[in-house]
Scaffold this motif. Sequence first.
Motif, PDB file in Angstrom:
ATOM      1  N   UNK A   4      12.725 -14.295  81.598  1.00 44.64           N
ATOM      2  CA  UNK A   4      12.488 -15.275  80.536  1.00 44.64           C
ATOM      3  C   UNK A   4      11.501 -14.785  79.480  1.00 44.64           C
ATOM      4  N   UNK A   5      10.445 -14.120  79.918  1.00 42.54           N
ATOM      5  CA  UNK A   5       9.360 -13.745  79.016  1.00 42.54           C
ATOM      6  C   UNK A   5       9.374 -12.276  78.626  1.00 42.54           C
ATOM      7  N   UNK A   6      10.044 -11.462  79.427  1.00 39.65           N
ATOM      8  CA  UNK A   6      10.005 -10.027  79.201  1.00 39.65           C
ATOM      9  C   UNK A   6       8.795  -9.367  79.831  1.00 39.65           C
ATOM     10  N   UNK A   7       7.950 -10.159  80.471  1.00 41.75           N
ATOM     11  CA  UNK A   7       6.735  -9.668  81.139  1.00 41.75           C
ATOM     12  C   UNK A   7       6.437 -10.559  82.336  1.00 41.75           C
ATOM     13  N   UNK A   8       5.585 -10.082  83.202  1.00 40.45           N
ATOM     14  CA  UNK A   8       4.977 -10.919  84.235  1.00 40.45           C
ATOM     15  C   UNK A   8       3.534 -11.101  83.791  1.00 40.45           C
ATOM     16  N   UNK A   9       3.153 -12.316  83.419  1.00 43.43           N
ATOM     17  CA  UNK A   9       1.783 -12.529  82.940  1.00 43.43           C
ATOM     18  C   UNK A   9       0.742 -12.048  83.962  1.00 43.43           C
ATOM     19  N   UNK A  10      -0.288 -11.392  83.452  1.00 41.62           N
ATOM     20  CA  UNK A  10      -1.324 -10.854  84.334  1.00 41.62           C
ATOM     21  C   UNK A  10      -2.008 -11.927  85.169  1.00 41.62           C
ATOM     22  N   UNK A  11      -2.057 -13.155  84.685  1.00 40.31           N
ATOM     23  CA  UNK A  11      -2.664 -14.217  85.474  1.00 40.31           C
ATOM     24  C   UNK A  11      -1.866 -14.443  86.756  1.00 40.31           C
ATOM     25  N   UNK A  12      -0.560 -14.256  86.704  1.00 38.19           N
ATOM     26  CA  UNK A  12       0.259 -14.384  87.913  1.00 38.19           C
ATOM     27  C   UNK A  12       0.091 -13.171  88.812  1.00 38.19           C
ATOM     28  N   UNK A  13       0.038 -12.011  88.206  1.00 35.51           N
ATOM     29  CA  UNK A  13      -0.195 -10.786  88.987  1.00 35.51           C
ATOM     30  C   UNK A  13      -1.524 -10.902  89.741  1.00 35.51           C
ATOM     31  N   UNK A  14      -2.531 -11.483  89.092  1.00 43.50           N
ATOM     32  CA  UNK A  14      -3.837 -11.638  89.734  1.00 43.50           C
ATOM     33  C   UNK A  14      -3.771 -12.501  90.990  1.00 43.50           C
ATOM     34  N   UNK A  15      -2.825 -13.425  91.029  1.00 45.03           N
ATOM     35  CA  UNK A  15      -2.676 -14.302  92.193  1.00 45.03           C
ATOM     36  C   UNK A  15      -1.772 -13.712  93.274  1.00 45.03           C
ATOM     37  N   UNK A  66       9.331 -13.027  99.388  1.00 44.87           N
ATOM     38  CA  UNK A  66      10.546 -13.185  98.597  1.00 44.87           C
ATOM     39  C   UNK A  66      10.380 -14.197  97.469  1.00 44.87           C
ATOM     40  N   UNK A  67       9.736 -15.333  97.744  1.00 47.20           N
ATOM     41  CA  UNK A  67       9.543 -16.358  96.715  1.00 47.20           C
ATOM     42  C   UNK A  67       8.737 -15.842  95.541  1.00 47.20           C
ATOM     43  N   UNK A  68       7.682 -15.077  95.822  1.00 43.37           N
ATOM     44  CA  UNK A  68       6.848 -14.537  94.751  1.00 43.37           C
ATOM     45  C   UNK A  68       7.621 -13.491  93.957  1.00 43.37           C
ATOM     46  N   UNK A  69       8.346 -12.646  94.655  1.00 45.43           N
ATOM     47  CA  UNK A  69       9.129 -11.620  93.971  1.00 45.43           C
ATOM     48  C   UNK A  69      10.193 -12.261  93.071  1.00 45.43           C
ATOM     49  N   UNK A  70      10.814 -13.314  93.566  1.00 43.30           N
ATOM     50  CA  UNK A  70      11.826 -14.024  92.776  1.00 43.30           C
ATOM     51  C   UNK A  70      11.187 -14.649  91.540  1.00 43.30           C
ATOM     52  N   UNK A  71      10.011 -15.242  91.693  1.00 46.05           N
ATOM     53  CA  UNK A  71       9.301 -15.849  90.576  1.00 46.05           C
ATOM     54  C   UNK A  71       8.952 -14.788  89.522  1.00 46.05           C
ATOM     55  N   UNK A  72       8.479 -13.646  89.960  1.00 50.18           N
ATOM     56  CA  UNK A  72       8.154 -12.567  89.028  1.00 50.18           C
ATOM     57  C   UNK A  72       9.406 -12.097  88.300  1.00 50.18           C
ATOM     58  N   UNK A  73      10.527 -12.022  89.014  1.00 48.21           N
ATOM     59  CA  UNK A  73      11.784 -11.633  88.376  1.00 48.21           C
ATOM     60  C   UNK A  73      12.179 -12.636  87.290  1.00 48.21           C
ATOM     61  N   UNK A  74      11.984 -13.939  87.570  1.00 46.03           N
ATOM     62  CA  UNK A  74      12.292 -14.968  86.564  1.00 46.03           C
ATOM     63  C   UNK A  74      11.392 -14.837  85.343  1.00 46.03           C
ATOM     64  N   UNK A  75      10.118 -14.541  85.577  1.00 42.87           N
ATOM     65  CA  UNK A  75       9.189 -14.341  84.459  1.00 42.87           C
ATOM     66  C   UNK A  75       9.640 -13.173  83.598  1.00 42.87           C
ATOM     67  N   UNK A  76       9.985 -12.106  84.260  1.00 42.19           N
ATOM     68  CA  UNK A  76      10.436 -10.909  83.539  1.00 42.19           C
ATOM     69  C   UNK A  76      11.683 -11.222  82.727  1.00 42.19           C
TER      70      UNK A  76
END
Length: 184
Positions: free
Chosen positions: A25-36, A13-23
């Motif tokens: 604020x940034x309009x994307x989820x940076x690939x460096x985060x996806x890699x982790x 849940x924490x990771x999914x929430x973080x990705x949602x925040x990235x999306x």
Amino acid sequence: MALNLPAEDPMPEGAATYFDKCEEKLGIVPNVLVAHAFDAERLDTFAKFYNSLMLAPSGLTKAEREMIAVTVSAINRCHYCLTAHGAALRQLTGDPALAETITQNWRAADLSERQRAMLAFVEKLSLRPAAMDEADRQALRDAGFSDRDIFDIASVAGFYAMSNRLASATEMAPNPEYHAMARD
């Protein structure tokens, strides 16, 4: 990305929430985060360290921290970080020409003496870390940096040295959206 590191399934849940925040604020989820995303604890550690270095209060401006990221990434020829942090630097400065010049050759950029001293320190730290000495730190003090600022400069440079190696080792591709960001 050259490595196949499947994300945790289901995504914590924490990771999914973080990705949602990235999306959001940034309009994307940076690939460096996806890699982790294959390891929620590692993703959380990486994100917290990034946020503490790049976003927390510091004697360095956010633009100066991005200048460090871009300079280290240029020295290491890190395609991912040059693209991503070049975009961030364009956004923060509002000056695409300045950001592009730092990406290619910081010495040719229109920088303050403070920023020149900072990037000279970063360049030496990146290329010849064993040669660093008191004169290098004193040059930063003379340019107006505190000892805490010097620690922050070294911390940001070290973080990007590590990130560059990780991105290069995995052949991490930058998000295509970065290329068009802040070019107007």
